[in-house]
Design a protein around this motif. Sequence first.
Motif, PDB file in Angstrom:
ATOM      1  N   SER A  29      35.375  62.484  22.204  1.00  0.00           N
ATOM      2  CA  SER A  29      36.943  62.355  21.695  1.00  0.00           C
ATOM      3  C   SER A  29      37.572  61.203  22.243  1.00  0.00           C
ATOM      4  O   SER A  29      37.150  60.375  22.902  1.00  0.00           O
ATOM      5  N   SER A  30      38.525  60.707  21.781  1.00  0.00           N
ATOM      6  CA  SER A  30      39.429  59.684  22.023  1.00  0.00           C
ATOM      7  C   SER A  30      39.807  59.435  23.584  1.00  0.00           C
ATOM      8  O   SER A  30      39.604  58.497  23.821  1.00  0.00           O
ATOM      9  N   ARG A  31      39.978  60.463  24.186  1.00  0.00           N
ATOM     10  CA  ARG A  31      39.977  60.703  25.416  1.00  0.00           C
ATOM     11  C   ARG A  31      38.857  60.135  26.227  1.00  0.00           C
ATOM     12  O   ARG A  31      38.678  59.248  27.309  1.00  0.00           O
ATOM     13  N   LEU A  33      36.417  58.390  25.048  1.00  0.00           N
ATOM     14  CA  LEU A  33      36.275  56.703  24.900  1.00  0.00           C
ATOM     15  C   LEU A  33      37.259  56.070  25.381  1.00  0.00           C
ATOM     16  O   LEU A  33      36.707  54.989  25.890  1.00  0.00           O
ATOM     17  N   VAL A  34      38.467  56.434  25.925  1.00  0.00           N
ATOM     18  CA  VAL A  34      39.472  55.602  26.766  1.00  0.00           C
ATOM     19  C   VAL A  34      38.831  55.368  27.927  1.00  0.00           C
ATOM     20  O   VAL A  34      38.713  54.585  28.624  1.00  0.00           O
ATOM     21  N   PRO A  41      44.580  53.917  24.369  1.00  0.00           N
ATOM     22  CA  PRO A  41      44.444  54.914  23.355  1.00  0.00           C
ATOM     23  C   PRO A  41      44.677  54.354  21.931  1.00  0.00           C
ATOM     24  O   PRO A  41      44.087  54.595  21.130  1.00  0.00           O
ATOM     25  N   VAL A  44      41.570  52.385  20.720  1.00  0.00           N
ATOM     26  CA  VAL A  44      40.746  53.536  20.333  1.00  0.00           C
ATOM     27  C   VAL A  44      40.889  53.933  18.807  1.00  0.00           C
ATOM     28  O   VAL A  44      40.137  53.979  18.048  1.00  0.00           O
ATOM     29  N   THR A  45      42.219  54.200  18.830  1.00  0.00           N
ATOM     30  CA  THR A  45      42.660  54.584  17.434  1.00  0.00           C
ATOM     31  C   THR A  45      42.286  53.650  16.480  1.00  0.00           C
ATOM     32  O   THR A  45      41.995  53.895  15.162  1.00  0.00           O
ATOM     33  N   LEU A  48      38.611  53.078  15.629  1.00  0.00           N
ATOM     34  CA  LEU A  48      38.082  54.364  14.758  1.00  0.00           C
ATOM     35  C   LEU A  48      38.501  53.894  13.460  1.00  0.00           C
ATOM     36  O   LEU A  48      37.681  54.506  12.320  1.00  0.00           O
ATOM     37  N   THR A  59      37.449  60.510  10.090  1.00  0.00           N
ATOM     38  CA  THR A  59      38.467  61.104  11.067  1.00  0.00           C
ATOM     39  C   THR A  59      39.218  62.293  10.477  1.00  0.00           C
ATOM     40  O   THR A  59      39.533  62.346   9.048  1.00  0.00           O
ATOM     41  N   GLY A  64      39.207  65.354  15.365  1.00  0.00           N
ATOM     42  CA  GLY A  64      38.354  64.060  15.930  1.00  0.00           C
ATOM     43  C   GLY A  64      37.709  63.368  14.727  1.00  0.00           C
ATOM     44  O   GLY A  64      37.926  63.322  13.675  1.00  0.00           O
ATOM     45  N   ALA A  65      36.791  62.435  15.352  1.00  0.00           N
ATOM     46  CA  ALA A  65      35.827  61.518  14.561  1.00  0.00           C
ATOM     47  C   ALA A  65      34.458  62.048  14.309  1.00  0.00           C
ATOM     48  O   ALA A  65      33.767  62.630  15.162  1.00  0.00           O
TER      49      ALA A  65
END
Length: 484
Positions: A29-31, A33-34, A41, A44-45, A48, A59, A64-65
């Motif tokens: 998840s983005s969280r 990865l952060v 964030p 990360v966005t 991706l 995405t 998610g991705a």
Amino acid sequence: MHERSSVAELAGSLKAELNRYSPGEKLPSSRALVERYRVSPVTVTRALAQLAAEGLVVTRPGAGAYRAEARPATPAAGDTSWQELALSADGATDLVPRAVDASGVLVTLAAPPPGVVEFNGGYLHPSLQPERALAGALARAGRRPGAWGRPPTDGLPELRAWFAREIGGGVTAAEVLVTAGGQSALTTALRALAAPGTPVLVESPTYPGMLAAARAAGLRPVPVPTDADGIRPELLEAAFRATGARVLVCQPLFQNPTGAALSAERRTAVVRIARAAGAFVVEDDFARRLVHADAGPLPPTLAADDPDGVVVHVCSLTKVTSASLRVGALAARGPVLERLRAIQVVDSFFVPRPLQEAALELVGSPAWNRHLRAVSEELKLRRDTMTAALALHLPELALPHVPSGGYHLWLRLPDTLPETALLPAAMRAGVAVAPGRPYFSAEPPAGHIRLSFAGVAGPTEIAEGVRRLRTAVDEADGQALSGA
């Protein structure tokens, strides 16, 4: 670390780890990865999004991705060798070849590798750009009624009126066209005013982007020498007489690359000489908003003192804001305005309305004048820092003129120091400079370099860049002495 480099590094790390996942398998998840990479964030966005653009991930909003399915094998390369003959045959009947060398332009557009001091830049460093004011202007513009509708082809009336007031004199909104920056305006003017195969008079030296645009239009640039007071009227008159040219392109204020400003006497003479020759003067007023704090009152534009329509005026908001705010203006009087309008419409239809609305929001905000004052003070500080560092570390490089506006210095190299040897030595020393050769439409009288003080982080980086340039000069001198 700069946001752009953080995004590139994270994208590279994620790309290297993709083989751990099967096609269609979900990535962390983005969280997560952060937390793992200790980035924001937003980083990360964007990372991706970069991988999604490359077709490596997919995405799904709210889900998610995922690793993308395997792509089909790249097809074998085709045979494009036939184009060499087609392109050469196409230009065989041209009076002036339209093959364009864009290297002089690309030098100022290309970002050097990380760690290299950027003395070759043509735009303000992010720290000098009004990023917060631009963001606010763009947000407000997006909320304007009809902001995404089709604008008038000539530009928003309010923006045309603002440019007319800035140009001054009797110029009216009806005599202004909004353009996609200064380069687009120059290109339109050259195509409108001169037929393919004909000469166009240019300052020597002058802006490489204009020379490239002229050659792309099939025109033949003819150099007219300049000095510390700008273009030389007696040579201009002789050039009109000898060539029959009907167009002169000049930068009367803080000329690129010399930084010279056309003297009061010569301003009158240039327009008078062009009028007598039945010619137009394209006034590229690119640097008026890059004035240094110690410059004193600026002269009016040539267009402001020209009731007869000799001057076609070009200006832009880009240089003093951001390379991406490509909003400028063309101003002209008389029948030529219709020709300029027709060429612009055919080439680009119109400048996107959201960009015009954002420009209006920016120049109408209290932040605008604050930004202009801040840039003026900072450019003076940077100019003084660079001139002092050059005098200390590189006294053998001649600086004929210290400008009171613009963003660069123009240096003449000693006859014993080849320009072609200095440029690669500078890159090895960790500093990028702009070569002088592309600024001349004919053979240059000597080697030169142009050093920009606007594209770096500040005085500390300027001082370090000059020290590195000293190392490069010593290396190039050594090569010249050894005959290498």
